[in-house]
Design a protein around this motif. Structure first.
Motif, short mmCIF file in Angstrom:
data_model
loop_
_atom_site.label_atom_id
_atom_site.label_comp_id
_atom_site.label_asym_id
_atom_site.label_seq_id
_atom_site.Cartn_x
_atom_site.Cartn_y
_atom_site.Cartn_z
N LYS A 188 13.35 44.61 -70.64
CA LYS A 188 14.50 45.44 -71.01
C LYS A 188 14.65 46.59 -70.02
CE LYS A 188 16.30 48.05 -74.94
NZ LYS A 188 16.07 48.55 -76.29
N GLU A 189 15.92 46.95 -69.73
CA GLU A 189 16.18 47.96 -68.71
C GLU A 189 16.21 49.37 -69.30
OE1 GLU A 189 19.73 47.14 -66.48
OE2 GLU A 189 19.60 49.02 -65.36
N TYR A 190 15.65 50.31 -68.56
CA TYR A 190 15.61 51.72 -68.99
C TYR A 190 16.00 52.61 -67.82
CZ TYR A 190 12.84 49.91 -72.89
OH TYR A 190 12.42 49.22 -73.99
N LEU A 191 16.46 53.81 -68.12
CA LEU A 191 16.84 54.79 -67.09
C LEU A 191 15.81 55.90 -67.02
CD1 LEU A 191 20.62 55.34 -67.90
CD2 LEU A 191 19.64 53.85 -66.14
N LEU A 192 15.56 56.34 -65.80
CA LEU A 192 14.67 57.48 -65.60
C LEU A 192 15.45 58.78 -65.86
CD1 LEU A 192 11.79 58.30 -64.52
CD2 LEU A 192 12.93 58.73 -62.35
N GLU A 193 14.92 59.61 -66.69
CA GLU A 193 15.53 60.92 -66.97
C GLU A 193 14.50 62.02 -66.73
OE1 GLU A 193 18.55 61.73 -67.69
OE2 GLU A 193 19.50 59.85 -68.34
N ARG A 194 14.97 63.14 -66.20
CA ARG A 194 14.09 64.27 -65.89
C ARG A 194 14.04 65.26 -67.05
NH1 ARG A 194 12.78 65.82 -60.94
NH2 ARG A 194 11.25 66.92 -62.19
N TRP A 195 12.93 65.98 -67.11
CA TRP A 195 12.82 67.04 -68.11
C TRP A 195 13.85 68.15 -67.88
CZ3 TRP A 195 7.33 69.40 -66.70
CH2 TRP A 195 7.39 70.00 -65.44
N LEU A 196 14.08 68.95 -68.89
CA LEU A 196 14.87 70.17 -68.77
C LEU A 196 13.99 71.33 -69.21
CD1 LEU A 196 18.34 69.22 -70.33
CD2 LEU A 196 17.95 69.92 -67.96
N ARG A 197 13.99 72.36 -68.38
CA ARG A 197 13.30 73.60 -68.77
C ARG A 197 14.26 74.76 -68.53
NH1 ARG A 197 7.21 73.38 -66.60
NH2 ARG A 197 8.21 72.94 -64.61
N ALA A 198 13.94 75.90 -69.11
CA ALA A 198 14.87 77.03 -69.00
C ALA A 198 14.09 78.32 -68.83
CB ALA A 198 15.75 77.10 -70.25
#
Lengths: 218, 236
Positions: free
Chosen positions: B142-152
């Protein structure tokens, strides 16, 4: 359609009732904004469904009486709701773990277009001036076990919404299991759209002519 | 002795600098920390990146921050709401940048930021325009997308009760993004209706442990966005 034009097929309420008939007791269900919200009104007696709203509530109940209204107890459509006995609140990452993690049994969504391979488009017309907004739809279709669509069979201008291939931007690929329109209940199967049930007085040919991809009988 | 209380909203946001990345809790008006946002407008900080699920309604709270043109970029999932005209207008005039993120991906990117996970794979948005330019990978077919963290740099959050150690409990569906934003921000600022002594909140019911919270400010009677909008209020 004006109010005195003869109605063909199910009304919106009847479509919602037809969806509700297919949901087994004990299911955890997420209802999208709009017509899908009507489904909750028609759950058959004796069945208990637990409604999930992605902004952080399981066990969502109907609109509150005015004296019990709380602007911080709302559903995903930002309408005020209630929390039934047995309800739980949680934060957004947990809420989408329920969704993406495959813990919800069913979601019922609206649609702009559904393709015969189950592709769904329901978030954007792709027009340059539109303000793009996606909400939780892409997560829901990626993770919930079954995805039902409830929609009018055609657009206001008579174009089929059940199509060979979506022309609007996709929400998800091959994600829709079943479609409820005012004319029929239709499954998405490996061979394409397959008729499950016609609404009373509607002929197969009438539905087939208004469907933008081959429609098969079972 | 630990005491995270600050005097009021203006003191709480006093060091939010120009160009800061600010997470703002809330889903629609539920959990929107209006008093902290108004203090941020008073503070005058510009060029902000705001991470929030929506973009506010009427001309108060988040919509007022946008209207004052203090926000260079919005990272959100649903920048349209009833009574939402400020963001659409700015967006069409090219005055604000938008990064549109599916809601669950937004939540998980924030959670990952707080949990020290720089990236993760998600099935959401595969095969859609929001996958463009993103790395994808197949796991178990199954295909998945790479996503980056968010920080603030900062998070502005609305709770119901906090103790002086920063342990927080929330109110109904106003919880939404609060707990994960508290984790993901260098400085998490929480407004609550009442601040209590340590021990007054049962440790079994603490939702956000105090380690994630830096400042607690008491706002006894927070305003609701819908009431302000219905009254035609504007800010400032």
């Amino acid at each position: 359609m004006s109010d005195d034009a003869p109605q063909i097929g199910w009304s919106r309420d009847e479509m919602a009732r037809r969806v509700a008939l297919d949901i087994p007791s004990g299911s955890y269900v997420n209802l999208g904004i709009g017509i899908p919200e009507l489904v909750a009104k028609f759950v058959p007696e004796g069945r208990t469904l637990i409604y999930h709203t992605e902004n952080g509530l399981l066990g969502m109940g109907p609109s509150p009486k005015p004296e019990a209204a709380d602007p911080e107890l709302i559903n995903a459509g930002k309408r005020q709701v209630t929390a039934l006995p047995g309800a739980a609140y949680f934060h957004h990452a947990d809420s989408f773990a329920m969704i993406r993690g495959g813990h919800l049994d069913l979601c019922v969504l609206g649609a702009m277009q559904v393709a015969c391979n189950g592709d769904l488009a329901n978030w954007s017309t792709g027009e340059p001036d539109a303000i793009p907004a996606v909400g939780g739809a892409m997560d829901l279709v990626a993770g919930v076990k079954s995805v039902y669509v409830i929609t009018q069979h055609c657009t206001k201008t008579g174009e089929p919404k059940l199509v060979d291939r979506c022309t609007y931007p996709l929400t998800g690929r091959a994600v829709v299991n079943r479609i409820y329109t005012e004319l029929a209940v239709i499954d998405v199967t490996p061979r394409g759209f397959e008729l499950v049930e016609l609404s009373p007085g509607v002929e197969f040919e009438y539905v087939r002519e208004r469907t933008g991809a081959p429609l098969f009988r079972r | 002795m630990i005491d995270k209380r600050v005097q009021g909203p203006s003191e709480a946001v006093a060091d939010i600098h120009d160009g800061a990345t600010v997470m703002i809790g809330g889903f629609g008006e539920a959990g929107s920390p209006i008093e902290l946002i108004h203090a941020l407008i008073d503070r005058g900080s510009k060029g902000l990146t705001v991470i929030s699920n929506n973009t506010g309604s009427g001309q108060v709270g988040l919509a007022a921050l946008l209207k004052a043109e203090r926000v260079a970029k919005v990272i959100c999932s649903f920048p349209r709401t009833a009574n939402s005209t400020v963001f659409p207008d700015l967006y069409r005039r090219g005055k604000v940048e938008l990064e549109l993120v599916p809601q669950g991906t937004l939540a998980e990117r924030i959670r990952a930021g707080g949990a020290g996970i720089p990236a993760f794979f998600t099935p959401a948005a595969v095969g859609t325009p929001l996958a463009e330019g993103k790395e994808s990978r197949t796991f178990d077919g199954k295909e998945y997308l790479l996503e980056r963290w968010l920080r603030a740099d900062f998070a502005l959050i609305k709770g119901r009760i906090a103790d002086t150690h920063g342990n927080v409990i929330y109110h109904k569906t106003a919880r939404n993004f609060g707990p994960i934003m508290a984790m993901a921000a260098r400085v998490a600022i929480v407004q609550v209706r009442s601040v209590v002594a340590p021990g007054a909140i049962d440790p079994e019911v603490v939702v956000t442990p105090g380690i994630f919270v830096d400042r607690v400010v008491e706002v006894r009677e927070p305003r609701h966005e819908s009431e302000l909008v219905a009254a035609g209020a504007t800010y400032p």
